[in-house]
Write a protein that holds these residues in place. Structure first.
Motif, PDB file in Angstrom:
ATOM      1  N   ARG A   1       0.836  -1.206   0.000  1.00 61.72           N
ATOM      2  CA  ARG A   1       0.000   0.000   0.000  1.00 61.72           C
ATOM      3  C   ARG A   1       0.871   1.257   0.000  1.00 61.72           C
ATOM      4  O   ARG A   1       0.548   2.260  -0.652  1.00 61.72           O
ATOM      5  N   CYS A   2       1.992   1.209   0.706  1.00 60.30           N
ATOM      6  CA  CYS A   2       2.925   2.328   0.718  1.00 60.30           C
ATOM      7  C   CYS A   2       3.479   2.574  -0.690  1.00 60.30           C
ATOM      8  O   CYS A   2       3.590   3.723  -1.135  1.00 60.30           O
ATOM      9  N   LEU A   3       3.813   1.496  -1.388  1.00 61.84           N
ATOM     10  CA  LEU A   3       4.328   1.631  -2.744  1.00 61.84           C
ATOM     11  C   LEU A   3       3.292   2.292  -3.642  1.00 61.84           C
ATOM     12  O   LEU A   3       3.611   3.228  -4.401  1.00 61.84           O
ATOM     13  N   ARG A   4       2.055   1.836  -3.569  1.00 67.16           N
ATOM     14  CA  ARG A   4       0.998   2.419  -4.392  1.00 67.16           C
ATOM     15  C   ARG A   4       0.813   3.905  -4.076  1.00 67.16           C
ATOM     16  O   ARG A   4       0.599   4.732  -4.966  1.00 67.16           O
ATOM     17  N   ASP A   5       0.900   4.255  -2.800  1.00 69.43           N
ATOM     18  CA  ASP A   5       0.741   5.654  -2.402  1.00 69.43           C
ATOM     19  C   ASP A   5       1.827   6.539  -3.011  1.00 69.43           C
ATOM     20  O   ASP A   5       1.621   7.748  -3.188  1.00 69.43           O
ATOM     21  N   HIS A   6       2.985   5.946  -3.312  1.00 73.43           N
ATOM     22  CA  HIS A   6       4.099   6.707  -3.876  1.00 73.43           C
ATOM     23  C   HIS A   6       4.253   6.488  -5.381  1.00 73.43           C
ATOM     24  O   HIS A   6       5.281   6.857  -5.964  1.00 73.43           O
ATOM     25  N   GLY A   7       3.240   5.904  -6.012  1.00 68.13           N
ATOM     26  CA  GLY A   7       3.268   5.737  -7.450  1.00 68.13           C
ATOM     27  C   GLY A   7       4.231   4.676  -7.934  1.00 68.13           C
ATOM     28  O   GLY A   7       4.654   4.694  -9.094  1.00 68.13           O
ATOM     29  N   ILE A   8       4.592   3.725  -7.063  1.00 67.88           N
ATOM     30  CA  ILE A   8       5.518   2.653  -7.403  1.00 67.88           C
ATOM     31  C   ILE A   8       4.708   1.378  -7.656  1.00 67.88           C
ATOM     32  O   ILE A   8       3.824   1.024  -6.872  1.00 67.88           O
ATOM     33  N   VAL A   9       5.006   0.685  -8.750  1.00 71.01           N
ATOM     34  CA  VAL A   9       4.267  -0.524  -9.115  1.00 71.01           C
ATOM     35  C   VAL A   9       4.767  -1.694  -8.276  1.00 71.01           C
ATOM     36  O   VAL A   9       5.937  -2.082  -8.379  1.00 71.01           O
ATOM     37  N   PRO A  10       3.910  -2.287  -7.420  1.00 68.28           N
ATOM     38  CA  PRO A  10       4.320  -3.483  -6.683  1.00 68.28           C
ATOM     39  C   PRO A  10       4.112  -4.738  -7.524  1.00 68.28           C
ATOM     40  O   PRO A  10       3.169  -4.826  -8.310  1.00 68.28           O
ATOM     41  N   SER A  11       5.010  -5.686  -7.356  1.00 65.20           N
ATOM     42  CA  SER A  11       4.950  -6.926  -8.127  1.00 65.20           C
ATOM     43  C   SER A  11       5.297  -8.080  -7.205  1.00 65.20           C
ATOM     44  O   SER A  11       6.114  -7.923  -6.292  1.00 65.20           O
ATOM     45  N   MET A  12       4.685  -9.237  -7.425  1.00 62.40           N
ATOM     46  CA  MET A  12       4.978 -10.382  -6.555  1.00 62.40           C
ATOM     47  C   MET A  12       5.896 -11.363  -7.252  1.00 62.40           C
ATOM     48  O   MET A  12       5.694 -11.723  -8.413  1.00 62.40           O
ATOM     49  N   GLY A  13       6.937 -11.770  -6.533  1.00 65.62           N
ATOM     50  CA  GLY A  13       7.901 -12.705  -7.081  1.00 65.62           C
ATOM     51  C   GLY A  13       8.807 -13.228  -5.990  1.00 65.62           C
ATOM     52  O   GLY A  13       8.820 -12.707  -4.872  1.00 65.62           O
TER      53      GLY A  13
END
Length: 398
Positions: free
Chosen positions: A183-195
């Motif tokens: 959620r922090c990443l999304r708030d800062h415009g960063i695309v989260p990815s799972m791997g």
């Protein structure tokens, strides 16, 4: 003054069409069939039937040309970036590995300086951070000593230090604090990815609802279906197909995944949900037998054989040595995917994943003039970045 590409096999997201493309300044002005109207002083390139396409958009690469983005210098970033440029990549997201705090900060510094001083190179919108918040059980070739759980103080430091230099972050969503991190990443415009993860379907669904919409190198370093007490539980691989809106990337070098699986992923997910990635290491674009994964200071020795990098004990791959032209070649000539869909997965889809589809990834008036020319064997002969020829020649000009 305008630049005109004529007699070109123009690759659009849904077709290949003989015609022209006109560039004015940094942008595409027009595209169509037949010949364009030219004016005094215009430059005309006759492609003589060669393909003209949007430049490749690479969202996961660790290096090339003998340099790794973890080397932490602008010179390393520029060398790797320009190596990829020569193979058609016009937009590149340099990728880090799980590492010490100091090395991650140095990588941020290297990118920022490279963006200021590099000329005639690909666009570098930002970093892709692969870790350090990963699952040790799915570490792959990543050094386990640098893998750790998300710590708010640390990741906030990286984000604020980067000042917009971080564009994407791969994490294992099952770790403590991972949803808060996403959620922090999304708030800062960063695309989260799972791997690099051992998640099961329920955790994948939770991650999806918390804004993690992309899967890093599908099939590599991730969970598959497991059986407990007779019942089967889907892992991330199966979940990526079950959750239709999840986008995925595949290492399409012809080694990490069999061609039959590449074709299956394309067929089941569709070209608008699949991005091709090289996930290359420093020896991409070189003819060597040994290399180093990660920084020269703290990286791991790897061997090169069978067109792929392997751990010294040969128990696992250590990364790709491919450039993006090879990915398109594998998908087109071996997986028998239509060329326009190959190019969509190597341009428009990754651009969409990273929020850049309104700027790059397809030939359309108003978009940035990042264009490449190549032949039937996907041999790149000309590269244009932001309306200027950055590598090679597009053919006979007048």
């Amino acid at each position: 003054m305008s630049i005109h590409f004529v007699n070109a096999a123009v690759i659009y997201p849904d077709r290949v069409e003989q015609g022209f493309v006109t560039v004015e300044g940094h942008r595409i002005k027009a595209a169509g069939t037949g010949l364009p109207e030219t004016g005094p002083g215009d430059q005309v390139y006759d492609l003589r039937g060669k393909y003209l396409s949007p430049g490749f958009v690479e969202i996961h690469s660790h290096g090339a040309g003998g340099c790794d983005f973890m080397d932490g210098t602008a010179e390393a970033v520029i060398t790797a970036a320009k190596t990829h440029l020569q193979h058609g990549t016009t937009t590149l997201f340099p990728t880090t590995l799980a590492a010490s705090r100091e090395e991650i900060l140095n990588s941020i510094d290297g990118l920022r300086l490279a963006r200021r001083i590099m000329t005639d190179g690909p666009e570098l919108p930002g970093l892709h951070m692969e870790g350090p918040y990963l699952n040790r059980k799915q570490k792959g070739a990543i050094d386990e000593q640098y893998i750790r759980d998300p710590q708010r103080e640390e990741y906030e430091e990286f984000i604020f230090y980067g000042q917009g230099a971080i564009s994407r972050w791969t994490l294992a969503p099952e770790l403590p604090g991972a949803m808060e991190f996403a959620r922090c990443l999304r708030d800062h415009g960063i695309v989260p990815s799972m791997g690099h993860t051992d998640v099961e379907y329920g955790q994948v669904l939770e991650a999806y609802h918390n804004g993690i919409n992309h899967v890093t190198h599908l099939y590599s370093a991730m969970s598959g279906m497991v059986r407990r007490g007779g019942f089967r539980y889907p892992g991330l691989i199966e979940s990526a197909f079950c959750i239709g809106d999840l986008t995925v990337e595949v290492i399409a070098d012809g080694c990490h995944l069999p061609v039959e699986i590449l074709e299956m992923v394309y067929r089941l997910k569709g070209p608008d949900k699949v991005a091709l990635t090289c996930d290359s290491m420093r020896c991409a674009g070189q003819n060597v037998k040994e290399s180093v994964l990660g920084s020269l200071k703290n990286g791991q020795r790897v061997i090169i054989e069978d067109d792929v990098a392997k751990m010294p004990d040969r128990t696992a791959f250590a990364g790709s040595i491919a450039t993006d032209d090879r990915l398109v070649r594998v998908m087109y000539h071996q997986a028998r995917v239509p060329l326009w869909d190959c190019m969509r997965m190597m341009s428009l889809t990754p651009a969409s994943i990273m929020g850049l589809a309104d700027q790059v990834g397809s030939i359309m008036p108003g978009k940035t003039a990042n264009l490449i020319s190549f032949d039937e064997d996907i041999r790149v002969n000309g590269v244009m970045v932001q309306g200027s020829v950055a590598f090679g020649s597009f053919g006979a000009g007048k």
